[in-house]
Design a protein around this motif. Sequence first.
Motif, PDB file in Angstrom:
ATOM      1  N   ILE A 167       6.734  14.241  -3.655  1.00  0.00           N
ATOM      2  CA  ILE A 167       5.604  13.888  -2.807  1.00  0.00           C
ATOM      3  C   ILE A 167       5.601  12.373  -2.612  1.00  0.00           C
ATOM      4  O   ILE A 167       5.675  11.622  -3.590  1.00  0.00           O
ATOM      5  N   PRO A 168       5.506  11.886  -1.369  1.00  0.00           N
ATOM      6  CA  PRO A 168       5.441  10.437  -1.127  1.00  0.00           C
ATOM      7  C   PRO A 168       4.312   9.793  -1.933  1.00  0.00           C
ATOM      8  O   PRO A 168       3.205  10.339  -2.015  1.00  0.00           O
ATOM      9  N   TYR A 169       4.608   8.652  -2.531  1.00  0.00           N
ATOM     10  CA  TYR A 169       3.618   7.963  -3.377  1.00  0.00           C
ATOM     11  C   TYR A 169       3.392   6.526  -2.937  1.00  0.00           C
ATOM     12  O   TYR A 169       2.280   6.144  -2.603  1.00  0.00           O
ATOM     13  N   SER A 170       4.431   5.720  -2.947  1.00  0.00           N
ATOM     14  CA  SER A 170       4.314   4.320  -2.524  1.00  0.00           C
ATOM     15  C   SER A 170       4.878   4.181  -1.115  1.00  0.00           C
ATOM     16  O   SER A 170       6.040   4.513  -0.887  1.00  0.00           O
ATOM     17  N   LEU A 171       4.073   3.709  -0.200  1.00  0.00           N
ATOM     18  CA  LEU A 171       4.508   3.541   1.178  1.00  0.00           C
ATOM     19  C   LEU A 171       4.247   2.119   1.641  1.00  0.00           C
ATOM     20  O   LEU A 171       3.141   1.594   1.487  1.00  0.00           O
ATOM     21  N   SER A 172       5.263   1.516   2.197  1.00  0.00           N
ATOM     22  CA  SER A 172       5.084   0.220   2.863  1.00  0.00           C
ATOM     23  C   SER A 172       5.739   0.316   4.229  1.00  0.00           C
ATOM     24  O   SER A 172       6.749   0.991   4.395  1.00  0.00           O
ATOM     25  N   THR A 173       5.157  -0.338   5.200  1.00  0.00           N
ATOM     26  CA  THR A 173       5.730  -0.387   6.541  1.00  0.00           C
ATOM     27  C   THR A 173       5.723  -1.831   7.019  1.00  0.00           C
ATOM     28  O   THR A 173       4.923  -2.646   6.561  1.00  0.00           O
ATOM     29  N   PRO A 174       6.602  -2.174   7.953  1.00  0.00           N
ATOM     30  CA  PRO A 174       6.605  -3.539   8.487  1.00  0.00           C
ATOM     31  C   PRO A 174       5.486  -3.724   9.508  1.00  0.00           C
ATOM     32  O   PRO A 174       5.235  -2.841  10.335  1.00  0.00           O
ATOM     33  N   VAL A 175       4.813  -4.864   9.422  1.00  0.00           N
ATOM     34  CA  VAL A 175       3.785  -5.232  10.392  1.00  0.00           C
ATOM     35  C   VAL A 175       4.061  -6.642  10.888  1.00  0.00           C
ATOM     36  O   VAL A 175       4.868  -7.374  10.301  1.00  0.00           O
TER      37      VAL A 175
END
Length: 448
Positions: A167-175
């Motif tokens: 299950i996805p836990y840590s999510l980061s995306t570029p902004v």
Amino acid sequence: MKKRFKSVMAAVLAGTMFTLAGCGSSATQTASTSTTGGAEASTAAKGKTVIEYWHCNAETQGGLAVEELVNKFNETNDHIEVVAKYNPDMYKGLMQNLQAEVATGNSPAVVQIGWAFLDYFSSNFEYTSPQNIIDQFSPEDKTFLQDNFLPNILELAVNSSGEQVGIPYSLSTPVLYINKDILREAGLSENGPQTWEEVDEFARAIKEKTGKYGFYMQEPADFWAQQGMIESNGASMLTKTADGKTQASFASEEGVEAMQMMADLINDDAGLHLSWEEGVQSFIDGNCGMLYTTIARRAAVQKGAQFDVATVKSPTWGSKERRVPAGGCFLAITAQGDEQKAAAWEFQKYLYSVESMAAWTIGTGYVPPRKDVADAENGLKDFLAENELMKAAVDQMNGVVSWTAFPGDAGMQAEQMLLDMRDQIFGGQVSAKEGMTTTQDAINQLLQ
């Protein structure tokens, strides 16, 4: 779905598999017990099921949040004791230690697995898929995954065989971080650019009107940010051929256009070509008008910037679909035996509660993968109101895609070839078309 650990791969994991650039030393690191327990915890937990939770969050990178969450669980649970173990050297260090632990016949119950190791982990270690755990030990939660996660987020933890590994836990995306003061000085909209075409226009105007640099895109030892720019233009890093094989495909017309735009900005002195730390610091110091990097840098930017700073969603190319690769990790259950598995799920369910997800986000800067955390009264509603820089990342969750991981033993070599290609293109040694075509051909030779 259980997968059998393949001992024949041990040498690969200990050797070339872990030459992943930018992750520190490749020497095996021993997992260290956090302040939440260890052998002492096992003794103190008589009558309780003791499980181990392996993570790679140093004290300055979420470790305190891990400790807080584990301690709270242990204080309020009368039949399970969780022992948190920190693994140095990030996700690759954890994988090395997991390999060594499994070789002795032992296994932790819950582990953090970095996205780049999804296929490797699922092919070489025993695990139980979350839905199987739920069906067996918690049937009242049978729709937990569907109820609490967007389909594209769950897909991040699905391997190439179509299996939900965790299950996805840590999510980061570029902004895109923007210096509103510089934008106003250059006569530009303080709302910032919304498309990559506007990023190009804004960067050039900033250079012309203020003399400062217009734009910096992060350049760590991975191709994560560049993937977001390329794939948002309609290109694909990897595609499947008619016979089911995987091949690199980033050197399309759209991919070349994206990389050449960035190369031209650097060549015209409107963009920066620096190390990640130097680039971020240039923005914080007020020497660069726009910064494209992970939302996980939010706290550092917010603390250091002495100007009117804001974030906007990752730019699109015109009206094309936004595609932002996910950074971070998922949680997998590697527990052996029914008692350990049941306890592992109870702990995981706690970690994915609205309250725990909110605490994790506040303590780390990651975006919550659970879809209802941002608006919940007991979630992040107040935090997001006070930390507006997070909003852009939360608002672009429907555009999240998997971070490209090249398959097979050649995966790490292919990743390094991408970095060499990026340096040559941004450094002006080759055109985007030449560099990308040559590199794509070379990677496809490896993948054969």
